[in-house]
Scaffold this motif. Structure first.
Motif, PDB file in Angstrom:
ATOM      1  N   ASN A   1       0.817  -1.228   0.000  1.00 17.97           N
ATOM      2  CA  ASN A   1       0.000   0.000   0.000  1.00 17.97           C
ATOM      3  C   ASN A   1       0.846   1.272   0.000  1.00 17.97           C
ATOM      4  N   MET A   2       1.999   1.202  -0.633  1.00 22.81           N
ATOM      5  CA  MET A   2       2.830   2.399  -0.770  1.00 22.81           C
ATOM      6  C   MET A   2       2.160   3.359  -1.750  1.00 22.81           C
ATOM      7  N   PRO A   3       1.999   4.628  -1.397  1.00 24.46           N
ATOM      8  CA  PRO A   3       1.323   5.591  -2.281  1.00 24.46           C
ATOM      9  C   PRO A   3       2.017   5.714  -3.637  1.00 24.46           C
ATOM     10  N   ASN A   4       1.206   5.907  -4.672  1.00 21.21           N
ATOM     11  CA  ASN A   4       1.762   6.039  -6.025  1.00 21.21           C
ATOM     12  C   ASN A   4       2.749   7.198  -6.129  1.00 21.21           C
ATOM     13  N   GLU A   5       2.482   8.267  -5.388  1.00 16.37           N
ATOM     14  CA  GLU A   5       3.372   9.433  -5.472  1.00 16.37           C
ATOM     15  C   GLU A   5       4.767   9.103  -4.948  1.00 16.37           C
ATOM     16  N   ASN A   6       4.853   8.213  -3.959  1.00 16.20           N
ATOM     17  CA  ASN A   6       6.162   7.780  -3.461  1.00 16.20           C
ATOM     18  C   ASN A   6       6.903   6.969  -4.515  1.00 16.20           C
ATOM     19  N   ILE A   7       6.150   6.117  -5.212  1.00 16.20           N
ATOM     20  CA  ILE A   7       6.742   5.300  -6.273  1.00 16.20           C
ATOM     21  C   ILE A   7       7.261   6.187  -7.398  1.00 16.20           C
ATOM     22  N   GLU A   8       6.424   7.125  -7.817  1.00 14.21           N
ATOM     23  CA  GLU A   8       6.802   8.024  -8.907  1.00 14.21           C
ATOM     24  C   GLU A   8       7.997   8.895  -8.526  1.00 14.21           C
ATOM     25  N   ARG A   9       8.043   9.304  -7.257  1.00 15.82           N
ATOM     26  CA  ARG A   9       9.147  10.144  -6.787  1.00 15.82           C
ATOM     27  C   ARG A   9      10.479   9.393  -6.872  1.00 15.82           C
ATOM     28  N   ALA A  10      10.461   8.105  -6.515  1.00 15.66           N
ATOM     29  CA  ALA A  10      11.684   7.309  -6.553  1.00 15.66           C
ATOM     30  C   ALA A  10      12.178   7.133  -7.996  1.00 15.66           C
ATOM     31  N   ILE A  11      11.236   6.923  -8.923  1.00  8.89           N
ATOM     32  CA  ILE A  11      11.616   6.760 -10.335  1.00  8.89           C
ATOM     33  C   ILE A  11      12.162   8.070 -10.902  1.00  8.89           C
ATOM     34  N   LYS A  12      11.500   9.194 -10.567  1.00 14.60           N
ATOM     35  CA  LYS A  12      11.961  10.499 -11.047  1.00 14.60           C
ATOM     36  C   LYS A  12      13.345  10.832 -10.503  1.00 14.60           C
ATOM     37  N   LYS A  13      13.594  10.421  -9.263  1.00 10.63           N
ATOM     38  CA  LYS A  13      14.904  10.658  -8.660  1.00 10.63           C
ATOM     39  C   LYS A  13      15.983   9.915  -9.440  1.00 10.63           C
ATOM     40  N   ALA A  14      15.682   8.689  -9.837  1.00 12.11           N
ATOM     41  CA  ALA A  14      16.641   7.901 -10.623  1.00 12.11           C
ATOM     42  C   ALA A  14      16.819   8.497 -12.017  1.00 12.11           C
ATOM     43  N   ALA A  15      15.727   8.998 -12.579  1.00  9.63           N
ATOM     44  CA  ALA A  15      15.778   9.566 -13.930  1.00  9.63           C
ATOM     45  C   ALA A  15      16.510  10.897 -13.962  1.00  9.63           C
ATOM     46  N   GLY A  16      16.504  11.612 -12.822  1.00  4.82           N
ATOM     47  CA  GLY A  16      17.106  12.937 -12.783  1.00  4.82           C
ATOM     48  C   GLY A  16      18.609  12.924 -12.974  1.00  4.82           C
ATOM     49  N   GLY A  17      19.252  11.880 -12.501  1.00  4.94           N
ATOM     50  CA  GLY A  17      20.691  11.755 -12.707  1.00  4.94           C
ATOM     51  C   GLY A  17      21.533  12.661 -11.836  1.00  4.94           C
ATOM     52  N   ASN A  18      20.903  13.414 -10.913  1.00  2.79           N
ATOM     53  CA  ASN A  18      21.663  14.352 -10.087  1.00  2.79           C
ATOM     54  C   ASN A  18      22.082  13.741  -8.749  1.00  2.79           C
ATOM     55  N   SER A  19      21.485  12.604  -8.401  1.00  2.00           N
ATOM     56  CA  SER A  19      21.797  12.002  -7.110  1.00  2.00           C
ATOM     57  C   SER A  19      23.161  11.312  -7.142  1.00  2.00           C
ATOM     58  N   SER A  20      23.899  11.485  -6.057  1.00  2.00           N
ATOM     59  CA  SER A  20      25.215  10.846  -5.951  1.00  2.00           C
ATOM     60  C   SER A  20      25.132   9.492  -5.253  1.00  2.00           C
ATOM     61  N   GLU A  21      23.926   9.068  -4.889  1.00  2.00           N
ATOM     62  CA  GLU A  21      23.756   7.808  -4.172  1.00  2.00           C
ATOM     63  C   GLU A  21      24.107   6.624  -5.068  1.00  2.00           C
ATOM     64  N   GLN A  22      24.969   5.762  -4.574  1.00  2.00           N
ATOM     65  CA  GLN A  22      25.367   4.559  -5.302  1.00  2.00           C
ATOM     66  C   GLN A  22      25.205   3.363  -4.364  1.00  2.00           C
ATOM     67  N   TYR A  23      24.324   2.450  -4.732  1.00  2.00           N
ATOM     68  CA  TYR A  23      24.058   1.308  -3.871  1.00  2.00           C
ATOM     69  C   TYR A  23      24.553   0.018  -4.511  1.00  2.00           C
ATOM     70  N   GLU A  24      25.030  -0.869  -3.659  1.00  2.00           N
ATOM     71  CA  GLU A  24      25.501  -2.182  -4.066  1.00  2.00           C
ATOM     72  C   GLU A  24      24.607  -3.233  -3.411  1.00  2.00           C
ATOM     73  N   GLN A  25      24.181  -4.211  -4.188  1.00  2.00           N
ATOM     74  CA  GLN A  25      23.350  -5.274  -3.627  1.00  2.00           C
ATOM     75  C   GLN A  25      24.232  -6.420  -3.152  1.00  2.00           C
ATOM     76  N   ILE A  26      24.054  -6.802  -1.891  1.00  2.00           N
ATOM     77  CA  ILE A  26      24.854  -7.861  -1.281  1.00  2.00           C
ATOM     78  C   ILE A  26      23.923  -8.822  -0.546  1.00  2.00           C
ATOM     79  N   THR A  27      24.204 -10.114  -0.649  1.00  2.00           N
ATOM     80  CA  THR A  27      23.450 -11.127   0.090  1.00  2.00           C
ATOM     81  C   THR A  27      24.364 -11.759   1.127  1.00  2.00           C
ATOM     82  N   TYR A  28      23.892 -11.749   2.380  1.00  2.00           N
ATOM     83  CA  TYR A  28      24.614 -12.383   3.481  1.00  2.00           C
ATOM     84  C   TYR A  28      23.890 -13.671   3.861  1.00  2.00           C
ATOM     85  N   GLU A  29      24.656 -14.671   4.258  1.00  2.00           N
ATOM     86  CA  GLU A  29      24.072 -15.958   4.636  1.00  2.00           C
ATOM     87  C   GLU A  29      24.624 -16.408   5.980  1.00  2.00           C
ATOM     88  N   GLY A  30      23.766 -17.053   6.764  1.00  2.00           N
ATOM     89  CA  GLY A  30      24.232 -17.525   8.057  1.00  2.00           C
ATOM     90  C   GLY A  30      23.205 -18.407   8.726  1.00  2.00           C
TER      91      GLY A  30
END
Length: 250
Positions: free
Chosen positions: A60-89
């Motif tokens: 039930n995440m609001p559509n505006e939150n979803i759209e905001r995240a996509i626009k942020k990625a499309a903007g290209g101005n963010s310096s955030e760089q994330y790496e996906q890692i899986t831990y096991e134990g």
């Protein structure tokens, strides 16, 4: 799929999902942002993004939150760089635990996850130590009280649209699919007017570890601590608990 479904029920009983909704939305937004940043910004051309959006809508995440995240990625101005890692134990009682994280600091996250495991009766293992115990599947969960058709009709619809398995619990219907069939089955059910409490491609245990007694509390404490970490997106386990034991400890 006991570990997955029962943990969701536990969260609802304890009110954790409502209490943590803001954090849940933030993690979902990060997942959408990364999917859009790494691929096409149009969900129609980006499977990973479509799955992230489906997961967000099931929460039930609001559509505006979803759209905001996509626009942020499309903007290209963010310096955030994330790496996906899986831990096991392994956790208390010998349960298998897989943790998916999105991090901008691999060393910090690894140290944090190791500390959480060791402090709560578990231990972080090597890559591959438990992943073989899980299968990647599409999972669709429906609240039985909100389904507008009888069980036999729903079962037939799910199987005809390509589902692999159908399970009825006290409060829900759980439908599993092959990952590549997930969107097709989901769309067929949506066209029949159905909505989901869970809609995601996830990891389901192929074998389960039964836990009981005081170990149940230790298992809950480990999973809660992992899920509370800002970098952790998903936690998968293979524990199983009898309903009477569950009622006693929750």
């Amino acid at each position: 799929m006991a570990g997955h479904s029962k943990w969701k029920n536990i969260q609802h009983r304890k009110g954790r999902q409502d209490a943590l909704r803001g954090k849940i939305f933030a993690k979902l937004a990060r997942e959408i942002y990364v999917a859009a940043k790494q691929g096409d910004k149009d969900p129609a051309n980006n499977t990973k993004l479509r799955l992230a959006i489906a997961k967000a809508k099931a929460q039930n995440m609001p559509n505006e939150n979803i759209e905001r995240a996509i626009k942020k990625a499309a903007g290209g101005n963010s310096s955030e760089q994330y790496e996906q890692i899986t831990y096991e134990g392994y956790g208390p009682g010998g349960i298998a635990v897989m943790v998916e994280a999105l991090t901008d600091n691999r060393n910090r996250t690894a140290a944090d996850i190791r500390h959480i495991f060791s402090k709560r009766g578990g231990n972080l293992g090597e890559t591959g130590c438990v992943s073989w115990m899980f299968e990647r599947k599409g999972l669709l969960v429906l609240d039985r009280s909100e389904v507008n058709m009888d069980e036999e009709e729903l079962l037939l619809l799910a199987l005809e649209s390509g589902a692999e398995d159908f399970e009825t619990t006290e409060k829900a219907y759980e439908i599993t699919t092959a990952p590549e069939k997930f969107e097709e089955v989901k769309q067929a059910l949506e066209e029949a007017g159905l909505t989901f409490t869970t809609a995601e491609v996830t990891f389901i245990p192929s074998n389960k570890v039964h836990v009981q007694g005081e170990i149940i509390k230790d298992v809950f404490n480990l999973i809660e601590a992992l899920e509370d970490h800002d970098d952790v997106q998903n936690v998968y386990t293979n524990f199983d608990i009898d309903d009477d034991e569950l009622a006693r400890y929750v």
